[in-house]
Motif scaffolding. Structure first.
Motif, PDB file in Angstrom:
ATOM      1  N   ALA A  44       9.050   2.686 -29.592  1.00  0.00           N
ATOM      2  CA  ALA A  44       9.418   1.313 -29.947  1.00  0.00           C
ATOM      3  C   ALA A  44       8.249   0.362 -29.748  1.00  0.00           C
ATOM      4  O   ALA A  44       8.033  -0.554 -30.542  1.00  0.00           O
ATOM      5  N   LEU A  45       7.474   0.584 -28.705  1.00  0.00           N
ATOM      6  CA  LEU A  45       6.331  -0.294 -28.420  1.00  0.00           C
ATOM      7  C   LEU A  45       5.069   0.127 -29.167  1.00  0.00           C
ATOM      8  O   LEU A  45       4.067  -0.571 -29.134  1.00  0.00           O
ATOM      9  N   GLY A  46       5.121   1.269 -29.856  1.00  0.00           N
ATOM     10  CA  GLY A  46       3.952   1.796 -30.549  1.00  0.00           C
ATOM     11  C   GLY A  46       3.602   1.074 -31.835  1.00  0.00           C
ATOM     12  O   GLY A  46       2.544   1.310 -32.403  1.00  0.00           O
ATOM     13  N   ASP A  47       4.451   0.203 -32.295  1.00  0.00           N
ATOM     14  CA  ASP A  47       4.167  -0.586 -33.491  1.00  0.00           C
ATOM     15  C   ASP A  47       3.549  -1.916 -33.053  1.00  0.00           C
ATOM     16  O   ASP A  47       4.102  -2.594 -32.177  1.00  0.00           O
ATOM     17  N   PRO A  48       2.416  -2.316 -33.642  1.00  0.00           N
ATOM     18  CA  PRO A  48       1.762  -3.560 -33.205  1.00  0.00           C
ATOM     19  C   PRO A  48       2.644  -4.806 -33.319  1.00  0.00           C
ATOM     20  O   PRO A  48       2.591  -5.675 -32.446  1.00  0.00           O
ATOM     21  N   VAL A  49       3.461  -4.898 -34.354  1.00  0.00           N
ATOM     22  CA  VAL A  49       4.344  -6.063 -34.496  1.00  0.00           C
ATOM     23  C   VAL A  49       5.387  -6.057 -33.384  1.00  0.00           C
ATOM     24  O   VAL A  49       5.649  -7.089 -32.760  1.00  0.00           O
ATOM     25  N   ARG A  50       5.957  -4.895 -33.091  1.00  0.00           N
ATOM     26  CA  ARG A  50       6.951  -4.815 -32.012  1.00  0.00           C
ATOM     27  C   ARG A  50       6.324  -5.148 -30.669  1.00  0.00           C
ATOM     28  O   ARG A  50       6.933  -5.833 -29.844  1.00  0.00           O
ATOM     29  N   LEU A  51       5.136  -4.657 -30.432  1.00  0.00           N
ATOM     30  CA  LEU A  51       4.461  -4.952 -29.166  1.00  0.00           C
ATOM     31  C   LEU A  51       4.196  -6.447 -29.046  1.00  0.00           C
ATOM     32  O   LEU A  51       4.384  -7.033 -27.975  1.00  0.00           O
ATOM     33  N   ARG A  52       3.796  -7.089 -30.142  1.00  0.00           N
ATOM     34  CA  ARG A  52       3.575  -8.546 -30.117  1.00  0.00           C
ATOM     35  C   ARG A  52       4.880  -9.284 -29.853  1.00  0.00           C
ATOM     36  O   ARG A  52       4.909 -10.247 -29.074  1.00  0.00           O
ATOM     37  N   LEU A  53       5.962  -8.859 -30.493  1.00  0.00           N
ATOM     38  CA  LEU A  53       7.254  -9.511 -30.268  1.00  0.00           C
ATOM     39  C   LEU A  53       7.726  -9.324 -28.830  1.00  0.00           C
ATOM     40  O   LEU A  53       8.200 -10.267 -28.190  1.00  0.00           O
ATOM     41  N   PHE A  54       7.586  -8.105 -28.314  1.00  0.00           N
ATOM     42  CA  PHE A  54       7.974  -7.829 -26.926  1.00  0.00           C
ATOM     43  C   PHE A  54       7.168  -8.700 -25.971  1.00  0.00           C
ATOM     44  O   PHE A  54       7.717  -9.315 -25.053  1.00  0.00           O
TER      45      PHE A  54
END
Length: 124
Positions: A44-54
């Protein structure tokens, strides 16, 4: 419509403080179930957009963020919603609808559990 099931959170319900899904990586080899749980979180955190949102939610003042405050990550609003859903399914975010807006929160226990998993070995 997705058939993905929500994953168990990184903590056990009804307990105080972080109860990691898995032992610290340096403690012992993970079981297959523990590795699966940790891998879903990392995926889940491996996507750059998801990591930015998190990161935007985790670092937002007050510990929660309205989707209206964090959606400027270079993708469309429907894509932002998709990524936030994936973070929720991985047990990394919780949400609450208030009127028109949805507010997201990273529970402190989730961050503590992630830190415990990745932290340095404990000193005996």
């Amino acid at each position: 419509m997705s058939n993905a099931k929500a994953l168990p959170p990184l903590e056990s319900a009804g307990t105080r403080g972080a109860v990691p899904c898995c032992p610290p990586l340096t403690e012992r080899p993970m079981t297959a179930e523990e590795a699966g749980s940790a891998a879903r979180m990392f995926k889940a955190l491996g996507d750059p957009v998801r990591l930015r949102l998190f990161s935007a939610v985790a670092s937002h003042e007050g510990g929660e963020a309205c989707v209206c405050d964090i959606s400027d990550v270079g993708v469309s609003q429907p894509t932002v919603s998709h990524h936030l859903k994936k973070l929720k399914e991985a047990g990394l975010l919780t949400s609450e609808r208030r009127g028109t807006w949805v507010y997201y929160r990273v529970e402190p226990s989730v961050l503590a559990a992630m830190g415990s998993l990745l932290g340095p070995p404990s000193v005996a």
